[in-house]
Design a protein around this motif. Sequence first.
Motif, short mmCIF file in Angstrom:
data_model
loop_
_atom_site.label_atom_id
_atom_site.label_comp_id
_atom_site.label_asym_id
_atom_site.label_seq_id
_atom_site.Cartn_x
_atom_site.Cartn_y
_atom_site.Cartn_z
N LEU A 320 4.05 4.17 -3.29
CA LEU A 320 4.62 5.44 -2.81
C LEU A 320 3.83 6.62 -3.35
O LEU A 320 3.48 7.55 -2.60
N GLN A 321 3.54 6.61 -4.65
CA GLN A 321 2.76 7.69 -5.26
C GLN A 321 1.37 7.81 -4.62
O GLN A 321 0.90 8.93 -4.33
N LYS A 322 0.72 6.68 -4.40
CA LYS A 322 -0.63 6.70 -3.83
C LYS A 322 -0.63 7.23 -2.40
O LYS A 322 -1.56 7.96 -2.00
N ARG A 323 0.39 6.87 -1.63
CA ARG A 323 0.44 7.39 -0.26
C ARG A 323 0.60 8.90 -0.28
O ARG A 323 -0.03 9.61 0.51
N PHE A 324 1.48 9.39 -1.14
CA PHE A 324 1.70 10.84 -1.25
C PHE A 324 0.41 11.56 -1.64
O PHE A 324 -0.03 12.50 -0.97
N PHE A 325 -0.22 11.12 -2.72
CA PHE A 325 -1.43 11.80 -3.18
C PHE A 325 -2.61 11.54 -2.24
O PHE A 325 -3.45 12.42 -2.04
N GLY A 326 -2.68 10.34 -1.65
CA GLY A 326 -3.75 10.09 -0.69
C GLY A 326 -3.71 11.07 0.46
O GLY A 326 -4.74 11.57 0.93
N HIS A 327 -2.49 11.37 0.93
CA HIS A 327 -2.34 12.29 2.06
C HIS A 327 -2.71 13.72 1.68
O HIS A 327 -3.45 14.39 2.41
N PHE A 328 -2.24 14.18 0.51
CA PHE A 328 -2.42 15.60 0.17
C PHE A 328 -3.67 15.90 -0.65
O PHE A 328 -4.12 17.04 -0.68
N LEU A 329 -4.26 14.88 -1.30
CA LEU A 329 -5.46 15.15 -2.10
C LEU A 329 -6.75 14.82 -1.37
O LEU A 329 -7.82 15.33 -1.73
N ARG A 330 -6.67 13.95 -0.35
CA ARG A 330 -7.91 13.66 0.38
C ARG A 330 -7.70 13.51 1.89
O ARG A 330 -8.61 13.09 2.61
N GLY A 331 -6.51 13.83 2.37
CA GLY A 331 -6.29 13.88 3.81
C GLY A 331 -6.12 12.54 4.48
O GLY A 331 -6.38 12.43 5.69
N ASP A 332 -5.66 11.51 3.76
CA ASP A 332 -5.46 10.21 4.39
C ASP A 332 -4.43 10.31 5.51
O ASP A 332 -3.34 10.90 5.33
N ASP A 333 -4.75 9.73 6.63
CA ASP A 333 -3.82 9.67 7.76
C ASP A 333 -2.98 8.41 7.60
O ASP A 333 -3.17 7.41 8.28
N ASN A 334 -2.03 8.48 6.66
CA ASN A 334 -1.27 7.28 6.29
C ASN A 334 0.20 7.36 6.67
O ASN A 334 1.02 6.55 6.24
#
Length: 569
Positions: A320-334
């Motif tokens: 959950l933490q990785k999805r959140f930070f992946g989206h907002f810190l590097r723009g992951d379309d997750n």
Amino acid sequence: MNDLHPMAGQFGMIFEQDVPIQMSDGNVLRCNVFRPDAEGRFPVVMAQGIYAKDLHFEDGYKPQWDQLVSIYPDLCRDGSTGRYLRWETTDPERWVPDGFIVIQVDSRGSGKSPGYLDPRSPREMVDYYEAIEWAGQQPWSNGRVGLLGISYLGVTQWRVATLQPPHLAAICPWEGFVDYYRDSTHHGGILSSGFAARWWPKQCVTVQHGNPDCPYRDRLTGDRVNGPTTLGESQLADNRTDYPADILRHNLHDAWWRERTPDLSRIKVPILSAGNWGSPAMHLRGNVEGFMGAASRDKWLSLHVGKHWGSFYLPEYIALQKRFFGHFLRGDDNGWDREPRVRMVVRDPRGNGSRVADRFPPAEARPVRYHLDATTKTLSTGIPGNAGQVSYAARGPGVSFSTAPFETDTEFCGFVRAHLWVASSTRDMDIFATLRIFDPAGDEIMIEGSHEAVTPVSRGWLRVSQRKLDPERSTDWRPFHAHDEVQKLEPGQPYEVDVEIWPTSMVFPKGSRMVLTLMGEDFQFPDLPGRFLHDHPEDRGGEDFAGTCTILTGGPHHSCLVMPEVPAG
């Protein structure tokens, strides 16, 4: 120290120890940097705290470590050796292979960072701001910094976010309070002294920078975790505040508290706030309050159960933490932007469930009033026919009011308020309100606690001389007390008060009963002493808190418990 560690996953890990960060006043903080072994720029996940960045979790917190390993036997397997696990911070070995940089900073005066040790002070927040900006401008950084950590390392996230560092891109405060006074040290205006008395000497002073009596060693180097500097006893005392004296000295919500409590309207970055239902004395109210009050457009609330040190490290929560930070810190379309804004565990003695919502409390929750009847000691949706009153000794077992057995499964989710008419034989009165659940056989159901072994459904507190409400912040759901003045009582005179009982989730199965216990001291289960006690002699000593307390019901005194019921179906 600069080591290269091969790891499973896309990236290996470079570990740089004791990297200096220059502060604007000339002081130097020390941090550990864990980053991918690759060219390029990566997002940063950071924590700054006072628990010594080189103290292994197991060495400093063995009982909690053993419980965590029993919950999660693969903690030091399946992707991590566990060698960098630290108390209340993330495991670099589970993040760096996925392309994140992890930075852990020793706060001023702690671990290997020299200076004056003053927890959550304005200076510490300036340091945090400058550390974020340093991280955001390093050649290996993509310029986007996220904050992640539990408790102290969650609390400070709310505060530093109000300073709006340009490189701060998201925060994830995990079980970290917001309102320093109301959430932590003065529940309802009553000093919560039990935790501070242990926390300050054991977790803070022990690893103060320069303390030669620090018993902890860095597993990697064998050196003291608080650095080679050795200071004398008087120097150490001069280099730190007296935290227990500070909170005792500031008994009302004054400027000292306000400068240590975030103005949530200034927080604009995305937030994932995670609270624990099993912590009705420390890490629950603040996570809800922060989610509701922050000005951020992008904010989410997750409410879980389990031990304070447990959920943060479990695979489902790391994901959950990785999805959140992946989206907002590097723009992951997750798909994170499509996540429900609120995700909650629904507590049920027969087995927990879950609920999602777009707000808190959930829109379907409705206030239901359970009226107290002093004559029958019952809670009922019907108004008592006659006036009554019941008295109890302030230092005694108190009085309990019970519903009849519920005819159907009944769920509550949200804020709880006790609207009471009270009187005291003295000039003050402390109310300890405890919400409890009993099974059809009449046995109390004890719920796993976050910090304590077990807890009741929820708790609330109020010093009646601090009954004054803040009308701008109080709502129908929840009273908000100003705590800015003392209004002593006229002995024997009835007073109308509202007690804030912390938010909760609980299904009361058919045949079970809900009980409200009102006391003049801490409720504790038999043979299970509480951890968050309110028993400081300078705060609760004297005759004002040793008299007779009275609850008035019926007639002109409509005392009631307002519960957030979620309709079935």
